[in-house]
Write a protein that holds these residues in place. Structure first.
Motif, PDB file in Angstrom:
ATOM      1  N   GLY A   1       0.779  -1.234   0.000  1.00 47.82           N
ATOM      2  CA  GLY A   1       0.000   0.000   0.000  1.00 47.82           C
ATOM      3  C   GLY A   1       0.808   1.279   0.000  1.00 47.82           C
ATOM      4  N   LEU A   2       1.952   1.313  -0.690  1.00 50.46           N
ATOM      5  CA  LEU A   2       2.758   2.534  -0.757  1.00 50.46           C
ATOM      6  C   LEU A   2       1.981   3.665  -1.439  1.00 50.46           C
ATOM      7  N   HIS A   3       1.904   4.822  -0.767  1.00 49.72           N
ATOM      8  CA  HIS A   3       1.196   5.986  -1.324  1.00 49.72           C
ATOM      9  C   HIS A   3       1.983   7.261  -1.045  1.00 49.72           C
ATOM     10  N   TRP A   4       2.360   7.993  -2.108  1.00 47.50           N
ATOM     11  CA  TRP A   4       2.964   9.310  -1.962  1.00 47.50           C
ATOM     12  C   TRP A   4       1.864  10.338  -1.725  1.00 47.50           C
ATOM     13  N   ASN A   5       2.150  11.357  -0.932  1.00 47.73           N
ATOM     14  CA  ASN A   5       1.203  12.470  -0.855  1.00 47.73           C
ATOM     15  C   ASN A   5       1.381  13.336  -2.110  1.00 47.73           C
ATOM     16  N   PRO A   6       0.405  14.184  -2.446  1.00 49.18           N
ATOM     17  CA  PRO A   6       0.461  14.935  -3.708  1.00 49.18           C
ATOM     18  C   PRO A   6       1.724  15.770  -3.891  1.00 49.18           C
ATOM     19  N   SER A   7       2.263  16.312  -2.805  1.00 51.96           N
ATOM     20  CA  SER A   7       3.457  17.154  -2.924  1.00 51.96           C
ATOM     21  C   SER A   7       4.742  16.345  -3.020  1.00 51.96           C
TER      22      SER A   7
ATOM     23  N   LYS B   1      -4.083  16.223   5.521  1.00 53.04           N
ATOM     24  CA  LYS B   1      -4.570  15.105   6.327  1.00 53.04           C
ATOM     25  C   LYS B   1      -4.261  13.786   5.633  1.00 53.04           C
ATOM     26  N   ILE B   2      -4.302  12.728   6.423  1.00 62.69           N
ATOM     27  CA  ILE B   2      -4.229  11.381   5.879  1.00 62.69           C
ATOM     28  C   ILE B   2      -5.474  10.638   6.332  1.00 62.69           C
ATOM     29  N   ALA B   3      -6.058   9.862   5.423  1.00 60.78           N
ATOM     30  CA  ALA B   3      -7.268   9.098   5.723  1.00 60.78           C
ATOM     31  C   ALA B   3      -7.028   7.641   5.338  1.00 60.78           C
ATOM     32  N   PHE B   4      -7.616   6.727   6.102  1.00 63.51           N
ATOM     33  CA  PHE B   4      -7.442   5.298   5.833  1.00 63.51           C
ATOM     34  C   PHE B   4      -8.496   4.523   6.596  1.00 63.51           C
ATOM     35  N   LYS B   5      -8.641   3.251   6.251  1.00 67.27           N
ATOM     36  CA  LYS B   5      -9.540   2.360   6.977  1.00 67.27           C
ATOM     37  C   LYS B   5      -8.726   1.452   7.890  1.00 67.27           C
ATOM     38  N   SER B   6      -9.224   1.277   9.117  1.00 73.88           N
ATOM     39  CA  SER B   6      -8.560   0.393  10.068  1.00 73.88           C
ATOM     40  C   SER B   6      -9.219  -0.977  10.065  1.00 73.88           C
TER      41      SER B   6
ATOM     42  N   ALA C   1     -13.490   1.182  10.311  1.00 76.36           N
ATOM     43  CA  ALA C   1     -13.757   2.599  10.546  1.00 76.36           C
ATOM     44  C   ALA C   1     -12.869   3.428   9.622  1.00 76.36           C
ATOM     45  N   VAL C   2     -13.371   4.598   9.225  1.00 77.43           N
ATOM     46  CA  VAL C   2     -12.580   5.544   8.438  1.00 77.43           C
ATOM     47  C   VAL C   2     -11.894   6.493   9.405  1.00 77.43           C
ATOM     48  N   ASN C   3     -10.565   6.518   9.380  1.00 72.91           N
ATOM     49  CA  ASN C   3      -9.775   7.345  10.285  1.00 72.91           C
ATOM     50  C   ASN C   3      -9.151   8.505   9.526  1.00 72.91           C
ATOM     51  N   VAL C   4      -9.156   9.684  10.137  1.00 68.72           N
ATOM     52  CA  VAL C   4      -8.572  10.877   9.520  1.00 68.72           C
ATOM     53  C   VAL C   4      -7.688  11.572  10.548  1.00 68.72           C
ATOM     54  N   TYR C   5      -6.507  11.983  10.112  1.00 66.72           N
ATOM     55  CA  TYR C   5      -5.597  12.717  11.005  1.00 66.72           C
ATOM     56  C   TYR C   5      -5.071  13.952  10.299  1.00 66.72           C
ATOM     57  N   ASP C   6      -5.209  15.104  10.954  1.00 65.27           N
ATOM     58  CA  ASP C   6      -4.682  16.368  10.458  1.00 65.27           C
ATOM     59  C   ASP C   6      -3.272  16.535  11.003  1.00 65.27           C
ATOM     60  N   MET C   7      -2.267  16.474  10.115  1.00 66.48           N
ATOM     61  CA  MET C   7      -0.875  16.484  10.551  1.00 66.48           C
ATOM     62  C   MET C   7      -0.374  17.881  10.886  1.00 66.48           C
TER      63      MET C   7
ATOM     64  N   TRP D   1     -10.051  12.351  13.702  1.00 69.96           N
ATOM     65  CA  TRP D   1     -11.464  12.027  13.535  1.00 69.96           C
ATOM     66  C   TRP D   1     -11.578  10.532  13.257  1.00 69.96           C
ATOM     67  N   ARG D   2     -12.796  10.061  13.409  1.00 66.15           N
ATOM     68  CA  ARG D   2     -13.034   8.643  13.171  1.00 66.15           C
ATOM     69  C   ARG D   2     -14.498   8.447  12.765  1.00 66.15           C
ATOM     70  N   PHE D   3     -14.719   8.060  11.494  1.00 69.92           N
ATOM     71  CA  PHE D   3     -16.076   7.758  11.019  1.00 69.92           C
ATOM     72  C   PHE D   3     -16.346   6.303  11.323  1.00 69.92           C
ATOM     73  N   TYR D   4     -17.383   6.030  12.083  1.00 72.62           N
ATOM     74  CA  TYR D   4     -17.623   4.651  12.492  1.00 72.62           C
ATOM     75  C   TYR D   4     -19.108   4.330  12.412  1.00 72.62           C
ATOM     76  N   PRO D   5     -19.592   3.839  11.248  1.00 74.86           N
ATOM     77  CA  PRO D   5     -21.020   3.540  11.108  1.00 74.86           C
ATOM     78  C   PRO D   5     -21.445   2.270  11.813  1.00 74.86           C
ATOM     79  N   GLY D   6     -20.492   1.476  12.308  1.00 76.28           N
ATOM     80  CA  GLY D   6     -20.831   0.232  13.001  1.00 76.28           C
ATOM     81  C   GLY D   6     -20.316  -0.975  12.250  1.00 76.28           C
ATOM     82  N   ILE D   7     -20.424  -2.124  12.871  1.00 82.39           N
ATOM     83  CA  ILE D   7     -19.869  -3.342  12.294  1.00 82.39           C
ATOM     84  C   ILE D   7     -20.936  -4.349  11.914  1.00 82.39           C
ATOM     85  N   GLU D   8     -22.211  -3.942  12.016  1.00 80.96           N
ATOM     86  CA  GLU D   8     -23.271  -4.884  11.667  1.00 80.96           C
ATOM     87  C   GLU D   8     -23.210  -5.202  10.174  1.00 80.96           C
ATOM     88  N   THR D   9     -23.119  -6.463   9.846  1.00 81.15           N
ATOM     89  CA  THR D   9     -23.102  -6.890   8.456  1.00 81.15           C
ATOM     90  C   THR D   9     -24.457  -7.457   8.078  1.00 81.15           C
TER      91      THR D   9
END
Length: 470
Positions: free
Chosen positions: A344-350, A400-405, A409-415, A421-429
């Motif tokens: 999962g190597l990812h460069w940031n835009p800059s 920021k960087i965003a990813f799924k754990s 959950a969708v995790n976001v961090y402002d560097m 932040w953490r978007f967490y709609p739940g784990i019910e399948t």
């Protein structure tokens, strides 16, 4: 490692083992976090499972795969524009790109996995050409014109009549289930060929989890043959193989993710053999430079956004950065005594930061100084599960960087602001049972929409959600 779905049903958030930080201070949580960020901006819920999504580069069209069919929406108001059918299998990857001839048209690649080995004989990569309204350029084909269900029912009734007929001499020797299955598979294959008769269809494997498979100019697609012994560069414009990158014996199958197309569409980088990174001209396949390492090339390769640098790993070195023009070394990490598996190597835009995952941990390195600047890892006891379902779907919304754990959950961090932040709609399948590979695929289904500053995520309940990035 226990079944992932059993793990998710029992999952409770216990905090972070390794957290982001700024000046040795952990991040502040936004209101309502870390357990919930509140309601999503909008959501699309379907009867079937959403399995993959893609957004056109101009943010006009949204493609959503529902198992084996594709819905095309206008992203502005989520109006349904079209439905594309032709696959027989679980669509796990969608990818938009520009059309090589028409600036207001699009290329959409879809890739399907198959549930049963017997139907792997069917083409599973389809390249659709669609216009700005989501319609196929070569014209739509109505399913009503070719009803597999009716044909199948008539065939089975006829076959059953023959088997029940006393004059059918081989009745006692026939395996009815196999006969039914073969007839159905042949009809499905005929249906697929009919519905996609004007399209480019290929049979093989895509070589990436989440990065690009099509060159940015919309002309070239990379895929592996069925047995993973060769990498094929296919010309979309002329509808033919442009060249074969490499051929290997079956015991040296092509690795997953160890290939990349440069953002300027001019180069392809791949592991030519175990310890050689090759960079070739994407138009001819001509070798530009070969770089030999002391150890086997790892499972992830990525060009910087300006196509000037390339980052990759080896099985003993976590990160290597080189200048593309001459292969000169910019940075090389220390040698490890243990086996490393970086993905999962990812460069940031800059081009100043590189993120990747290893051993269930998200790492962020400074590409200029070669220093580790951030790492993040959830508290979890099941290390095997954590390694397999580590942080995925990495995106870079501004600073920021965003990813799924692992808990999806969708995790976001402002560097810059040191805020999390953490978007967490739940784990019910839902009732649909997902395999390990399908669960892993959903982790990569995270997309950033720059024009709207939103994240788009497919979650475990099969819904597609839009989250606003603060």
């Amino acid at each position: 490692m226990g079944p992932p779905q059993d793990f998710l049903k029992q999952w409770t958030y216990q905090g972070v083992l390794h957290d982001f930080q700024l000046n040795n201070e952990p991040p502040s949580w936004a209101d309502g976090n870390p357990l919930s960020w509140g309601n999503e901006i909008s959501k699309l819920q379907f009867v079937e499972e959403a399995t993959a999504a893609a957004v056109s580069k101009d943010s006009r069209l949204l493609a959503i795969a529902l198992l084996s069919r594709i819905l095309i929406y206008a992203l502005s108001d989520l109006t349904l524009l079209n439905e594309l059918v032709g696959h027989h299998g679980y669509i796990s990857h969608l990818e938009f790109n520009v059309h090589p001839l028409h600036s207001d048209h699009y290329i959409l690649l879809s890739y399907a996995d198959y549930f049963r080995k017997e139907i792997s004989q069917f083409d599973n990569i389809i390249i659709w050409e669609i216009d700005s309204l989501g319609q196929r350029l070569c014209g739509e084909t109505s399913i009503a014109e070719f009803s597999v269900q009716n044909l199948t029912e008539k065939s089975l009734i006829s076959l059953q009549g023959e088997i029940n007929d006393e004059s059918f001499y081989a009745a006692d020797c026939i395996n009815e289930d196999n006969l039914y299955e073969n007839i159905y598979d042949n009809l499905i294959n005929a249906r697929s060929k009919y519905l996609t008769r004007d399209l480019i269809t290929l049979r093989g494997l895509i070589l990436t989890e989440s990065a690009t498979t099509i060159a940015d100019d919309g002309r070239l697609v990379l895929y592996s043959g069925e047995d993973r012994t060769k990498t094929i560069a296919f010309d979309i414009l002329y509808r033919r193989e442009r060249f074969i990158l490499t051929e290997r014996p079956k015991d040296g199958a092509i690795g997953f993710n160890n290939i990349a197309i440069s953002p300027d569409s001019h180069m392809i980088a791949y592991a030519r053999d175990k310890n050689t990174l090759a960079i070739v001209d994407s138009r001819s396949g001509t070798s530009l430079i070969d770089i030999e390492e002391d150890y086997d090339i790892g499972a992830s390769i990525a060009f910087s956004q300006d196509s000037q640098y390339i980052a990759y790993s080896s099985v003993r070195v976590v990160l290597i950065i080189r200048r593309v023009s001459d292969g000169s070394l910019i940075f090389k990490g220390p040698t490890s005594k243990s086996y490393l598996f970086v993905t999962g190597l990812h460069w940031n835009p800059s081009g100043t930061l590189i993120a990747f995952k290893m051993c269930g941990t998200l790492y962020i390195w400074d590409s200029c100084s070669g220093k580790l600047v951030q790492r993040w890892k959830l508290k979890i006891d099941d290390m095997m599960l954590l390694n397999y379902f580590g942080p995925s779907g990495i995106q870079w919304p501004g600073n920021k960087i965003a990813f799924k754990s692992i808990d999806w959950a969708v995790n976001v961090y402002d560097m810059v602001e040191n805020m999390a932040w953490r978007f967490y709609p739940g784990i019910e399948t839902s009732g649909y049972q997902l395999t390990d590979n399908q669960l892993k695929n959903l982790q990569n289904q995270l997309h950033y929409l720059p024009s709207r500053n939103q994240l788009l995520s497919i979650d475990l309940d099969g819904a597609l959600r839009f989250w606003q990035v603060e």
